[in-house]
Design an enzyme around this catalytic site. Structure first.
Site, mmCIF file in Angstrom:
data_model
loop_
_atom_site.group_PDB
_atom_site.id
_atom_site.type_symbol
_atom_site.label_atom_id
_atom_site.label_comp_id
_atom_site.label_asym_id
_atom_site.label_seq_id
_atom_site.Cartn_x
_atom_site.Cartn_y
_atom_site.Cartn_z
ATOM 1 N N ASN A 23 33.852 79.963 32.307
ATOM 2 C CA ASN A 23 32.430 79.219 31.495
ATOM 3 C C ASN A 23 32.690 77.878 30.957
ATOM 4 O OD1 ASN A 23 31.047 82.464 30.111
ATOM 5 N ND2 ASN A 23 30.344 81.199 31.751
ATOM 6 N N ASP A 66 24.550 88.733 29.888
ATOM 7 C CA ASP A 66 23.855 88.008 30.842
ATOM 8 C C ASP A 66 22.568 87.689 30.849
ATOM 9 O OD1 ASP A 66 24.400 85.983 32.769
ATOM 10 O OD2 ASP A 66 24.719 87.066 34.280
#
Ligand code: IPE
Ligand code: IPE
Ligand code: MG
Length: 243
Positions: free
Chosen positions: A64, A16
Site C-alpha cells: 500500500n 477491503d
C-alpha cells in the site's frame, strides 16, 4: 444460530473495499477509509462481546506504500486520529492493542501514538486487537529467516534446531495462536500477502460486502459459516466424527 461454545479464538480480517464504497457515492477514496472506522469499531466491540481472544485487522500492507502520496498520508493521519480517539475505550473495554509489521517504516507521529497506545493497554486481557500495519507476510517471513540465519552463523543455534516451532517464534505473531477464521470483504478472492504461514489451516470466508458496510451481524454470519464447516486437518470425516 451462533454456537457460543465454538467461537474462533483468533479471527483475522482483510478489510477491503473502502475505495469502491466511496466511489459509489461520488466521494474521494479517503472518505471510504474514514467510514471504514465505523466497521472497525463494530468488529472490535462484537468480537470482545462474544469472547474472541485475538482479532487481527489488516489495515495497511507493505504494498500500500505504492498508492498516491495523498492517500498514504491521509491513512497515516487517520490512524493517528483514530488511535488517539479510541485509547480510552480500549482501556475501558479491557482490550490490549498490538501491532505486526514494519513499525519502523511508519511516519514518526503514527509510530509514536501507536506505541503509546500499545504501552497504555499492555495489561488488558479480555481481547487482543492486532493491527497489521506496513505488514506483508513475505517481509515477515524474510525477517524471520534472516534472524535465524544470523543465529546459526553466530553459533547460537545449530541448523538442526531450526524447527517449525523455532521459525514461528521468529515471526511477528509469535505471541498469538494462528487464526481459525480469515475474513475478506469486497469480493476479492485473494490473500494479498497476509499471514501466509499462519493461515495454513484457517477457514477462509469471502463476502461481497464492502468493508465500510460491515456490521456486527456480518461478523456473526461469518462465524456461523465457520461453525458449519468440518475442520479435518488432513484426517477423514469418519475420524473426526468418532473423536
Ligand atoms: C482497503 O480498502 C483499505 C486499505 C487497503 C488501506 P481499499 O482502499 O483497498 O479499497 P478498494 O479495494 O480500492 O475498493
Ligand atoms: C489488502 O487490500 C491490504 C489491506 C486490506 C490493508 P488491497 O486493496 O491493498 O489488496 P489488493 O492489492 O487489491 O490485493
Ligand atoms: Mg483494495
Amino acid at each position: 444460530m451462533m454456537n457460543k461454545e465454538n467461537i474462533p479464538k483468533h479471527i483475522a480480517v482483510i478489510m477491503d473495499g473502502n475505495g469502491r464504497w466511496a466511489k459509489q457515492r461520488g466521494k474521494s477514496r479517503v472518505f471510504g477509509h474514514k467510514n471504514g472506522v465505523v466497521a472497525v469499531n463494530d468488529f472490535v466491540e462484537c468480537s470482545a462481546e462474544i469472547g474472541v481472544k485475538y482479532l487481527t485487522l489488516y489495515a495497511f500492507s507493505s504494498e500500500n506504500w505504492n498508492r498516491p502520496d495523498y492517500e498514504v498520508n491521509a491513512l497515516m493521519q487517520l490512524l493517528v486520529v483514530t488511535i488517539k480517539k479510541e485509547i480510552d475505550k480500549l482501556n475501558k473495554n479491557n482490550i490490549r492493542l498490538q501491532v505486526i509489521g514494519d513499525v519502523e517504516s511508519l511516519p514518526s507521529k503514527t509510530r509514536k501514538i501507536l506505541l503509546e497506545a500499545i504501552k497504555s493497554t499492555e495489561n488488558n486481557d479480555r481481547m487482543t486487537l492486532i493491527l497489521a500495519l506496513s505488514y506483508s507476510s513475505k517481509w515477515e517471513i524474510m525477517e524471520a529467516v534472516k534472524s535465524i540465519a544470523k543465529k546459526v552463523e553466530n553459533n547460537e543455534i545449530s541448523s538442526d534446531q531450526v524447527t517449525e516451532e523455532l521459525f514461528e517464534q521468529h515471526l511477528n505473531t509469535s505471541d498469538y495462536p494462528d487464526p481459525e477464521l480469515l475474513i475478506r470483504t469486497s469480493g476479492e478472492n485473494r490473500i494479498s500477502n497476509f499471514l501466509l504461514w499462519q493461515i495454513a489451516y484457517s477457514e477462509l470466508y469471502f463476502t461481497d460486502k464492502l468493508w465500510p458496510d460491515m456490521r456486527k451481524a456480518d461478523l456473526i454470519d461469518a462465524i456461523e459459516d465457520y461453525q458449519s464447516r468440518e475442520r479435518r486437518f488432513g484426517k477423514t470425516s469418519e475420524q473426526i466424527e468418532s473423536a
